[in-house]
Design an enzyme around this catalytic site. Structure first.
Site, PDB file in Angstrom:
ATOM      1  N   HIS A 191      36.341  36.972  25.681  1.00 50.15           N
ATOM      2  CA  HIS A 191      36.730  35.630  26.141  1.00 50.15           C
ATOM      3  C   HIS A 191      37.547  35.716  27.426  1.00 50.15           C
ATOM      4  CE1 HIS A 191      38.114  31.378  25.226  1.00 50.15           C
ATOM      5  NE2 HIS A 191      39.053  31.780  26.076  1.00 50.15           N
ATOM      6  N   GLU A 192      38.627  36.505  27.384  1.00 49.98           N
ATOM      7  CA  GLU A 192      39.477  36.621  28.568  1.00 49.98           C
ATOM      8  C   GLU A 192      38.748  37.340  29.695  1.00 49.98           C
ATOM      9  OE1 GLU A 192      41.929  34.825  28.585  1.00 49.98           O
ATOM     10  OE2 GLU A 192      42.244  34.503  26.455  1.00 49.98           O
TER      11      GLU A 192
ATOM     12  N   HIS B  75      36.916  34.811  31.695  1.00 47.17           N
ATOM     13  CA  HIS B  75      37.794  34.177  32.682  1.00 47.17           C
ATOM     14  C   HIS B  75      37.958  35.067  33.911  1.00 47.17           C
ATOM     15  CE1 HIS B  75      38.963  30.796  30.264  1.00 47.17           C
ATOM     16  NE2 HIS B  75      39.637  31.503  29.374  1.00 47.17           N
TER      17      HIS B  75
ATOM     18  N   HIS C 257      34.921  35.360  36.062  1.00 47.26           N
ATOM     19  CA  HIS C 257      34.777  34.092  36.781  1.00 47.26           C
ATOM     20  C   HIS C 257      35.684  34.097  38.006  1.00 47.26           C
ATOM     21  CE1 HIS C 257      34.394  29.417  36.227  1.00 47.26           C
ATOM     22  NE2 HIS C 257      33.917  29.829  37.375  1.00 47.26           N
TER      23      HIS C 257
END
Length: 620
Positions: A409-410, A413, A416
């Site tokens: 998940h992180e 980020h 991205h």
């Protein structure tokens, strides 16, 4: 960008993580360097950071000298933009370093002082810049557009046009200066909440397997996943007991935060604090309200899930501390940090080796602060900056497969951030939180699909059921639960906007009604259950959490599109990742292949959850 995730109890033995032999949480100074993020990519020393801090006043003064001259000529306007960029980049660098040091050890007084100094400096810079937007917006739109046609403005076009979008809600120079000056005091409620809950509050210990173990924000999730109901009950009672002792203070802090939001919205002429929060992203309030309405229509499926949970656990009454324990008791997992990185690499293979090599290299090579230490912020987050690494804070523990999902998940980020930095000039590289939660939950979906296929290939029905159960729980947490949080925020802000004070009793009653509505008739709550509404850090960043729900709705659609499509679908997804802040979020997501203006993606995500519940009803 920040997001909450479960963390873990961890200490170090001979440089290796160990969750079984000891339960001491180390001091920051005792954490091996290999397990910490490498902040030298920002500053090689505190002294280098100090040198940049000393540059700020002179650069601020130089920028302030532009006052009264922005509209003199194209050259004067361009010069001001360049100074603005220099100052913003400098402030981002010093803030990023100070914030990361502070989050790694909030008990470090030197780090806390640096962090507070930067916040004070932001207030000073903001006051000096107060002339900027009003003066820019006083220039005729046609004049600005003519100037922007010059190639010298290429790196500033998006930035300037987004400022022009805010014209209707930008105040006079004097009024903007007043708002800027109150910026530091306006964040008091959030700062005090963080210190109270992360540093000052103590939760005691929980006895498990004959051992007294520390109860912290990070270990809280582990205890609630225990198959021993007495352990869950003790952890729940002690955890909320600490919050109960500070209930009035916590309610006053949140009330102060909501009042601050309403004040800013009214000062800027917005119809509501919700409109104020969504306006900058060009997201209509209907998107927010449609999310809540769509989830409401699908609550019967959620209630079916809780009925199933009650039957599987074999309890007479389903309690609030029963909702996180895994439904499949026989599956235990143990994944070292390094093994988790390789699992993530394999799961994200559909995105290509450039993506996976860079992410996994970062996870092992300085991007991540891996494990819990005393004073460290709970949960997890990714924090991107134009300079340095896209850093990741984790509280990883080996015995929770959820922490593998948190890593992915992180990592979503951070990748991205990496693509945004490398695809855009500084003044328009920073994407919105609305978009950020797509990249992160996209990665979670690919991890689930990979692990499920592995279990099916091995004919491991227990693991398959476990993964289905966990995925249903995760979608529930991201879609249903965050929507409930979003509805609470809306109710609280609308109450203040109607003139109703937010007392402790009002907030708790408001939250309890939502608990009963969302969890359904099978749940029996404790007297302290409604204190949950006073312990969520994200509430101090108003109308943030709904983006988790919209994010997972978009990511589920995009994950299907990428994994079931070909090179063009993957290319569309990378266009989205690389767009940064060059487009408004609904536009960038449409470029990737999903339209979030309607309710279809949310309903499709809820249908996915319903399918998982149906499979679990048959399997369990």
């Amino acid at each position: 960008m920040a997001c909450l995730a479960s963390g873990g109890l961890l200490c170090y033995t001979n440089g290796m993580s160990n969750t079984e032999n000891t339960h001491a949480i180390p001091e920051r100074k005792d954490v091996p360097a290999a397990y910490k993020w490498d902040l030298s990519q920002l500053y090689t020393s505190d002294e280098a950071w100090e040198a940049d801090m000393r540059r700020i006043p002179a650069l601020t003064e130089q920028f302030a000298a532009c006052k009264g001259h922005l509209g003199d000529s194209k050259e004067a306007f361009l010069s001001a933009l360049r100074l603005d960029e220099q100052l913003d980049r400098l402030m981002e660098d010093v803030y990023h370093y100070a914030a990361l040091c502070h989050e790694a050890d909030q008990g470090d007084s030197a780090a806390q002082e640096r962090y507070n100094r930067v916040l004070m400096e932001y207030t000073k810079v903001g006051a000096a810049q107060s002339f900027y937007l009003p003066e820019m917006l006083a220039i005729p739109d046609a004049t600005i557009e003519a100037w922007l046609a010059d190639d010298a403005f290429a790196g500033y076009r998006v930035y300037v046009r987004k400022i022009m979008h805010r014209k209707a809600h930008t105040l006079s120079e004097k009024e903007e200066r007043i708002l800027a000056l109150q910026g530091e005091s306006g964040s008091t409620a959030s700062n005090v909440f963080g210190l109270l809950t992360d540093v000052d509050m103590s939760f005691g210990t929980v006895r498990e397997d004959g051992v007294d173990k520390p109860l912290t924000h990070s270990t809280w999730s582990t205890f609630l996943e225990s198959q021993n109901r007495d352990v869950r009950r003790e952890a729940y009672t002690k955890f909320y007991g600490a919050f109960s002792a500070h209930a009035n203070t916590l309610a006053a802090l949140y009330s102060g935060s909501v009042n601050q939001d309403v004040f800013i919205a009214r000062a800027r002429g917005y119809a509501s604090s919700l409109e104020a929060a969504l306006y900058g992203d060009k997201v209509d309030s209907a998107v927010y309200r449609n999310l809540i309405d769509t989830v409401h229509r699908n609550l019967p499926v959620l209630h079916r899930y809780y009925s199933l949970r009650k039957r599987v656990l074999g309890v007479d009454e389903l309690r609030h501390y029963d909702v996180y324990v895994p439904l499949v008791k026989s599956v235990k997992t143990h994944t070292s940090y390094e093994e988790a990185v390789e699992l993530v690499r394999n799961a994200l293979a559909p995105l290509g080796t450039e993506y996976t090599d860079r992410l996994c290299g970062g996870l092992l090579g300085g991007w991540a602060d891996r494990y819990e230490n005393k004073g460290k912020r709970s949960g997890a987050f990714s924090s991107g900056c134009y300079r340095g690494y896209p850093y990741i804070l984790l509280n990883y523990k080996d015995d929770s497969i959820r922490d593998v999902y948190t890593m992915a998940h992180e990592g979503g980020h951070s990748m991205h951030s990496w693509y945004s930095v490398h695809g855009n000039p500084f003044m328009c590289y920073d994407y919105t939180i609305f978009e950020a939660e797509v990249a992160s939950t996209f990665n979670e979906e690919l991890v689930f699909e990979y692990m499920l296929k592995e279990a099916q290939a091995k004919k491991d029905s227990a693991l398959e059921t476990y993964l289905l159960s966990m995925r249903a729980s995760d979608i529930l947490a991201t879609l249903h639960r965050q929507t409930m949080f979003a509805e609470f925020e809306l109710m609280a802000h609308e109450a203040v906007e109607r003139g109703q004070p937010l007392s402790t009793e009002v907030l708790r009653s408001m939250y309890r009604r939502l608990l009963e509505q969302y969890f359904g008739p099978e749940m029996r709550f404790e007297p302290e259950s409604d204190l949950e509404g006073l312990r969520i850090p994200h509430f101090y960043n108003a109308f943030y959490v709904y983006k988790y729900a919209t994010g997972i709705s978009a990511s589920l659609a995009l994950a299907r599109r990428v994994t079931q499509g070909g090179s063009s679908e993957r290319a569309d997804y990378f266009k989205f990742l690389s767009s940064g802040g060059s487009r408004y979020p609904l536009e960038s997501l449409k470029l990737a292949g999903v339209d979030m203006a309607g309710t279809e993606p949310v309903q499709a995500a809820l249908d996915t959850f319903a399918s998982l519940v149906g499979q679990l009803e048959k399997t369990l």
